[in-house]
Write a protein that holds these residues in place. Structure first.
Motif, short mmCIF file in Angstrom:
data_model
loop_
_atom_site.label_atom_id
_atom_site.label_comp_id
_atom_site.label_asym_id
_atom_site.label_seq_id
_atom_site.Cartn_x
_atom_site.Cartn_y
_atom_site.Cartn_z
N MET A 1 -12.39 1.85 -16.51
CA MET A 1 -11.11 1.91 -15.81
C MET A 1 -11.25 2.77 -14.57
SD MET A 1 -8.40 2.23 -18.97
CE MET A 1 -7.04 1.83 -17.85
N SER A 2 -10.60 2.34 -13.48
CA SER A 2 -10.71 3.05 -12.21
C SER A 2 -9.33 3.23 -11.61
CB SER A 2 -11.60 2.28 -11.22
OG SER A 2 -12.85 1.97 -11.79
N VAL A 3 -9.10 4.39 -11.02
CA VAL A 3 -7.87 4.66 -10.30
C VAL A 3 -8.25 5.17 -8.91
CG1 VAL A 3 -5.72 5.96 -10.22
CG2 VAL A 3 -6.65 5.23 -12.43
N PHE A 4 -7.66 4.57 -7.87
CA PHE A 4 -7.95 4.96 -6.50
C PHE A 4 -6.66 5.35 -5.79
CE2 PHE A 4 -11.05 1.76 -7.78
CZ PHE A 4 -12.23 2.44 -7.57
N ARG A 5 -6.73 6.41 -5.02
CA ARG A 5 -5.58 6.88 -4.26
C ARG A 5 -6.01 7.10 -2.82
NH1 ARG A 5 -1.60 8.00 -1.44
NH2 ARG A 5 0.12 9.35 -2.10
N ASP A 6 -5.33 6.41 -1.89
CA ASP A 6 -5.60 6.57 -0.47
C ASP A 6 -4.81 7.77 0.03
OD1 ASP A 6 -6.07 6.42 2.19
OD2 ASP A 6 -5.28 4.40 2.47
N LEU A 7 -5.52 8.82 0.44
CA LEU A 7 -4.90 10.04 0.95
C LEU A 7 -5.08 10.14 2.45
CD1 LEU A 7 -6.17 12.45 -1.86
CD2 LEU A 7 -3.92 11.39 -1.69
N HIS A 8 -5.02 9.02 3.14
CA HIS A 8 -5.19 8.93 4.58
C HIS A 8 -6.61 9.31 4.97
CE1 HIS A 8 -4.55 10.02 8.92
NE2 HIS A 8 -4.00 8.82 8.86
N CYS A 9 -6.85 10.54 5.33
CA CYS A 9 -8.19 10.95 5.72
C CYS A 9 -9.01 11.42 4.51
CB CYS A 9 -8.13 12.05 6.78
SG CYS A 9 -7.02 13.40 6.33
N TRP A 10 -8.39 11.43 3.34
CA TRP A 10 -9.07 11.78 2.10
C TRP A 10 -8.95 10.61 1.14
CZ3 TRP A 10 -11.33 16.65 0.76
CH2 TRP A 10 -11.25 17.61 1.77
N GLN A 11 -9.71 10.65 0.07
CA GLN A 11 -9.62 9.63 -0.96
C GLN A 11 -9.84 10.27 -2.32
OE1 GLN A 11 -12.70 6.85 0.00
NE2 GLN A 11 -14.36 8.26 -0.45
N MET A 12 -9.17 9.72 -3.30
CA MET A 12 -9.34 10.19 -4.67
C MET A 12 -9.74 9.00 -5.53
SD MET A 12 -6.62 11.65 -7.46
CE MET A 12 -6.16 9.96 -7.88
N SER A 13 -10.71 9.21 -6.40
CA SER A 13 -11.13 8.17 -7.33
C SER A 13 -11.29 8.78 -8.71
CB SER A 13 -12.44 7.52 -6.88
OG SER A 13 -13.51 8.45 -6.92
N PHE A 14 -10.88 8.01 -9.71
CA PHE A 14 -11.02 8.42 -11.11
C PHE A 14 -11.69 7.28 -11.85
CE2 PHE A 14 -9.08 8.29 -15.44
CZ PHE A 14 -9.72 9.41 -15.96
N GLN A 15 -12.87 7.55 -12.41
CA GLN A 15 -13.63 6.56 -13.17
C GLN A 15 -13.68 7.01 -14.62
OE1 GLN A 15 -14.96 3.82 -11.58
NE2 GLN A 15 -14.14 4.56 -9.64
N TRP A 16 -13.34 6.08 -15.53
CA TRP A 16 -13.25 6.45 -16.95
C TRP A 16 -13.81 5.32 -17.80
CZ3 TRP A 16 -8.49 5.78 -20.45
CH2 TRP A 16 -8.72 6.38 -21.69
N VAL A 17 -14.80 5.67 -18.61
CA VAL A 17 -15.32 4.78 -19.65
C VAL A 17 -14.87 5.36 -20.97
CG1 VAL A 17 -17.37 3.75 -20.69
CG2 VAL A 17 -17.30 4.16 -18.22
N PRO A 18 -13.84 4.78 -21.61
CA PRO A 18 -13.21 5.44 -22.76
C PRO A 18 -14.04 5.42 -24.04
CG PRO A 18 -12.16 3.32 -22.33
CD PRO A 18 -13.12 3.56 -21.21
N PHE A 19 -14.96 4.47 -24.18
CA PHE A 19 -15.74 4.41 -25.42
C PHE A 19 -17.05 3.69 -25.12
CE2 PHE A 19 -12.49 1.09 -25.31
CZ PHE A 19 -13.28 -0.06 -25.27
N GLY A 20 -17.95 3.67 -26.10
CA GLY A 20 -19.23 3.01 -25.93
C GLY A 20 -20.33 3.96 -25.52
N ALA A 21 -21.51 3.37 -25.26
CA ALA A 21 -22.69 4.17 -24.94
C ALA A 21 -22.54 4.93 -23.63
CB ALA A 21 -23.93 3.26 -24.87
N GLN A 22 -21.72 4.43 -22.70
CA GLN A 22 -21.54 5.08 -21.41
C GLN A 22 -20.23 5.86 -21.33
OE1 GLN A 22 -22.55 1.36 -18.98
NE2 GLN A 22 -23.41 2.98 -17.73
N LYS A 23 -19.72 6.33 -22.44
CA LYS A 23 -18.48 7.07 -22.46
C LYS A 23 -18.55 8.27 -21.52
CE LYS A 23 -15.26 9.41 -25.61
NZ LYS A 23 -15.00 9.80 -27.02
#
Length: 888
Positions: free
Chosen positions: A835-857
């Protein structure tokens, strides 16, 4: 005396001398200015001090003060001289001193508009006020704004120098394009050198007008266009068994236009480290490629701990392409590692962790002008990371002759078959170093005559044996020649006879013997040249026929056309296991004296003649269903008759059936029937693929001799059609459906054609997803459904169903959420989910990457500047999955 020129006409160009004009001259300007246009243009002849004429224009008016020698331009005033262009609300030009002053204009509300914009060459400056002297080429700017690549440089006061540099006071450095930047680096003084760098005095970082209490005494900021050398900022965090770390800390060297180099590394507080280098090289029309090498050491836990471990490994990657001439080319794709420790413990790339096999090849291809020959020489490498074994083709060589028709010039209508007779030839030679463990790879490669202790890891055998290095090598050579022609029968049937001949050369062959003491079969390699051959012939007949179906009750004139392609073939091959050929021998297999045949060439890298006679009739049927219908718009009265009225499309791209019957076989003469279908619906936006296999024979429990005397499931030589009245058993069936959805013009869901898959781009998007976020697309979804049915015996059928989705939704112009997931209907659980969440902060950016389960948690939160110039400005919080699986 002042001459006032209203914008009422477009006067011819008026030339002003460098000294004040006479009243007569002024009157001439006034008279010519009253002849009717919306913009007044003029020019100032260059004196001996100026390189070229000064041209100027204004939308409102131009005033010339004869006494003071000053020229005034009002509203959207422009002035051009040499490579200098100036635009402002008001421009004042002092003719005698050759100095100009630019200011904004105030609108009816008192707001300043049309601020001065000064451009010299490729450099552009914005300012509130600006002064410039043509003689000295010096200028002064207040509230200046300069763009350098992705960055903006602001200064309260700045002085422009003849060399193109300027000195600024109370300056700001930022990548935010907002007039009131959200963040900036503040400096009391700075110097900007053109196409070079920015040199700054004491500075500190400011966010939302709040100064961060960190002072840096000075800074050098690269300001070059294109590629430039620079520091690569690292990631930081903590691994549970390796301590705190800095990852991917490095430096990029822009050596020249043909070569660059990146050095990077990792360091852990408990002693682990990695060092790597990658270089890219390119010479136009000559060669291009990249070379990378990495070496790492990892220490897990403390030295005093009982589970302390130390591992080291290296990885080599090389890609190269080089055309030697229009007919020859060298290419290389090398990916090799010392062991799986690098992918499992040193590399932190998600793709590497799940990589099970590495493959490499270095090859040379050569064609010959006006000749039908081509050669290919290569070295290949395969590495199984799970078994930790390697196999190499060292080398592999092939020579081929394309299909030739030596009798094509015969002009005899009764010898058409001879005219179309074609022959081809192919020769392959290979020396293989077979599957061996990584630990003895180099000793075997460099010293094949020595003996080594070999860990047998094939088929689950892990015993330690001793073998000569050369015993790991196998080699051989294969010749293949074929001839075929085509004859048309009754203008509708193509008759195609063909003949295939293969010959095998080996330097050693296999012998098997029954050992009565161990009651096992022993094998040995017998040195010496041996040759074997086989051949086969076939005769096929192929034809096409069509069916037309028209719907008469619809005005759309819907018509279906079905094309059938049927083929009937007869294939013949002798039984090369007969003793007269000398390719097979008998060996005892048990204490009762039972014997079986084996081929003395079965261990050869190209195999050998096959067992059993074949006299088989093959049958295949293929079909394509097409549809044609009239467009709706073609019924309109204003429809252009020159345009196409009908739409043609495929309803079924392919529908095929294949099987064969071998008359020479003693049982199971009919092979299973294979079925396949492929279609694309909704203008080729929904792709459907279907495959299946039907076995015509009975499968049932029978009594077989065994210690437990229990019935076993066996395939019987009985047709289900005669025994049970059924055509056969469906042993496997697969169906896959793929499509892409996105919003249409009216906001409803719309299918789109799937683009071609680019593996390199996909891998980069997985590593840097924030760089590929498009907020202009409200939502999109890629769907893939797979259904697999398998029932080879009498056991319960195995059914697997999966649905995968890769999509994202933009809730606002600034927020976007993406999901990559799937569902396994058999195991009733979700597949690997991200799951990914992206926020455009104009000259900045925020990203949140989440693997909730599995081998790559794992999860990762990053807030960073959007510009690559200030990519080091980032705040991150990570829980890397690699640090949880470092012991794998």
């Amino acid at each position: 005396m002042i001459a006032h020129a209203q914008v009422k006409g477009a006067p011819p160009a008026v030339s002003f001398p460098t000294s004040a004009p006479t009243p007569g001259d002024t009157a001439k300007v006034q008279a010519q200015a009253e002849s009717g246009s919306t913009r007044y243009k003029d020019s100032l002849r260059a004196s001996s001090d100026l390189k070229s004429p000064v041209t100027y224009a204004a939308d409102d008016s131009i005033l010339f003060d004869v006494k003071s020698g000053k020229l005034y331009l009002y509203r959207t005033a422009t002035l051009n001289y040499d490579n200098i262009a100036l635009q402002a609300g008001e421009i004042e030009l002092e003719v005698d001193s050759q100095t100009l002053h630019a200011r904004p204009m105030a609108d009816s509300a008192g707001k300043e508009t049309q601020l001065p914009q000064f451009k010299q060459g490729e450099e552009t400056y914005g300012a509130r006020t600006l002064s410039y002297n043509f003689k000295t080429q010096k200028g002064r700017i207040t509230d200046g704004r300069m763009m350098q690549g992705e960055a903006y440089i602001l200064a309260e006061t700045a002085k422009y120098q003849p060399d193109g540099s300027f000195h600024g006071k109370e300056g700001h450095f930022t990548t935010c394009d907002d007039p009131d930047p959200h963040f900036y680096i503040r400096s009391s003084k700075m110097k900007v050198l053109p196409d070079s760098r920015l040199i700054s005095g004491p500075l500190n970082f400011v966010i939302a007008d709040f100064p961060i209490p960190v002072i840096i005494p000075f800074a050098f900021v690269p300001n070059q266009k294109g590629k430039s050398s620079g520091l690569q900022m690292p990631q930081y965090g903590e691994a549970q068994d390796r301590g705190f770390f800095l990852r991917n800390l490095g430096y990029y060297f822009n050596i020249n236009d043909y070569l660059d180099l990146t050095l990077s590394g990792d360091i852990y507080t408990r002693g682990g480290w990695r060092l790597g280098g990658t270089t890219n090289y390119r010479k136009k029309y000559a060669f291009n490629g990249s070379l990378g090498f990495q070496y790492g050491v990892q220490r897990f836990n403390e030295k005093t701990d009982p589970d302390f471990r130390r591992t080291s490994a290296w990885s080599l990657n090389w890609n190269h392409s080089q055309p030697i001439d229009p007919t020859a080319r060298i290419s290389a794709s090398v990916n090799i590692s010392s062991s799986n420790s690098f992918q499992r413990q040193i590399s932190y790339n998600a793709t590497d962790f799940f990589t099970n096999n590495l493959n490499s090849s270095v090859s040379f291809q050569k064609n010959f002008n006006n000749l039908p020959f081509n050669i290919n020489a290569s070295v290949r490498h395969q590495q199984d990371l799970n078994k930790e074994t390697m196999t190499m083709q060292l080398p592999e060589f092939s020579f081929a002759m394309n299909r030739q028709t030596p009798f094509r010039n015969i002009d005899n209508r009764y010898l058409t078959w001879l005219k179309q007779l074609g022959v081809s030839y192919n020769m392959q030679a290979r020396n293989t170093m077979e599957t061996i463990t990584d630990s003895i790879f180099l000793p075997v490669l460099l010293r094949p005559r020595d003996s080594v202790d070999y860990l047998q890891v094939i088929n689950g055998d892990s015993s330690l044996i001793r073998r000569t290095g050369g015993s790991f090598y196998k080699n051989g050579l294969q010749h293949s020649a074929s001839a075929s022609t085509t004859v048309k029968l009754l203008n509708y049937i193509n008759i195609s006879p063909s003949f295939q001949y293969n010959e095998f050369w080996y330097l050693e062959t296999l012998r098997k013997e029954w050992n009565p003491e161990t009651r096992k079969i022993t094998e040995s390699e017998v040195p010496g040249f041996e040759r074997a051959y086989d051949f086969r012939g076939s005769l096929s007949a192929t034809t096409n026929f069509y069916g037309i179906y028209q719907l008469y009750k619809t005005k759309r004139q819907v018509t279906f056309r079905q094309r059938f392609t049927s083929s009937l073939s007869y294939n013949i091959k002798p039984d090369f296991s007969d003793s007269k050929w000398g390719f097979y021998q008998d060996v005892q297999v048990d204490t009762t004296g039972k014997t079986v045949k084996y081929s003395i060439f079965e261990d050869g890298i190209y195999g050998g003649p096959t067992l059993g006679e074949s006299q088989a009739i093959g049958f295949s049927l293929g079909s394509v269903l097409e549809m044609k219908y009239r467009k709706k718009e073609s019924f309109a009265e204003d429809f252009d008759p020159k345009q196409e009225k009908f739409i043609r499309t495929n309803v079924i791209d392919n529908l095929s059936l294949n099987t064969s019957y071998n008359f020479a076989a003693d049982s199971f003469q009919l092979t299973p029937v294979s079925l396949a279908a492929r279609t694309s619906l909704f203008d080729r936006k929904l792709n459907i693929n279907i495959n299946g296999t039907v076995d015509p024979y009975v499968f049932d429990y029978v009594e077989v001799p065994s210690p437990y005397k229990q019935p076993a499931a066996r395939r019987l030589n009985q047709f289900m059609l005669t025994e049970e009245g059924k055509l056969g058993r469906l042993t496997n069936f697969n169906i896959t459906m793929t499509t892409t959805l996105k919003p249409g013009k009216n906001g409803k869901a719309e299918l789109v054609k799937n683009p071609n898959f680019d593996e390199e781009e996909y891998r980069y998007t997985q590593e840097s997803p924030q760089r590929y976020v498009d907020f202009s697309i409200p939502w999109s979804a890629n769907l893939n459904y797979s259904f697999r049915y398998s029932k080879p015996g009498l056991d319960a059928a195995r059914i697997n169903q999966t649905l995968n989705i890769d999509g994202d939704v933009a809730f606002t112009d600034k927020w976007k959420i993406g999901v990559q997931s799937g569902y396994d209907f058999k195991n009733l659980k979700f597949t690997q989910t991200r799951m990914s969440v992206f926020r455009d902060l104009h000259c900045w950016q925020m990203s949140f990457q989440w693997v909730p389960f599995g081998a790559q948690k794992s999860y990762s939160v990053v807030i960073s500047a959007r510009s690559s110039t200030l990519s080091m400005l980032r705040l991150s919080k990570n829980d890397f999955w690699q640090d949880k699986f470092s012991n794998f």
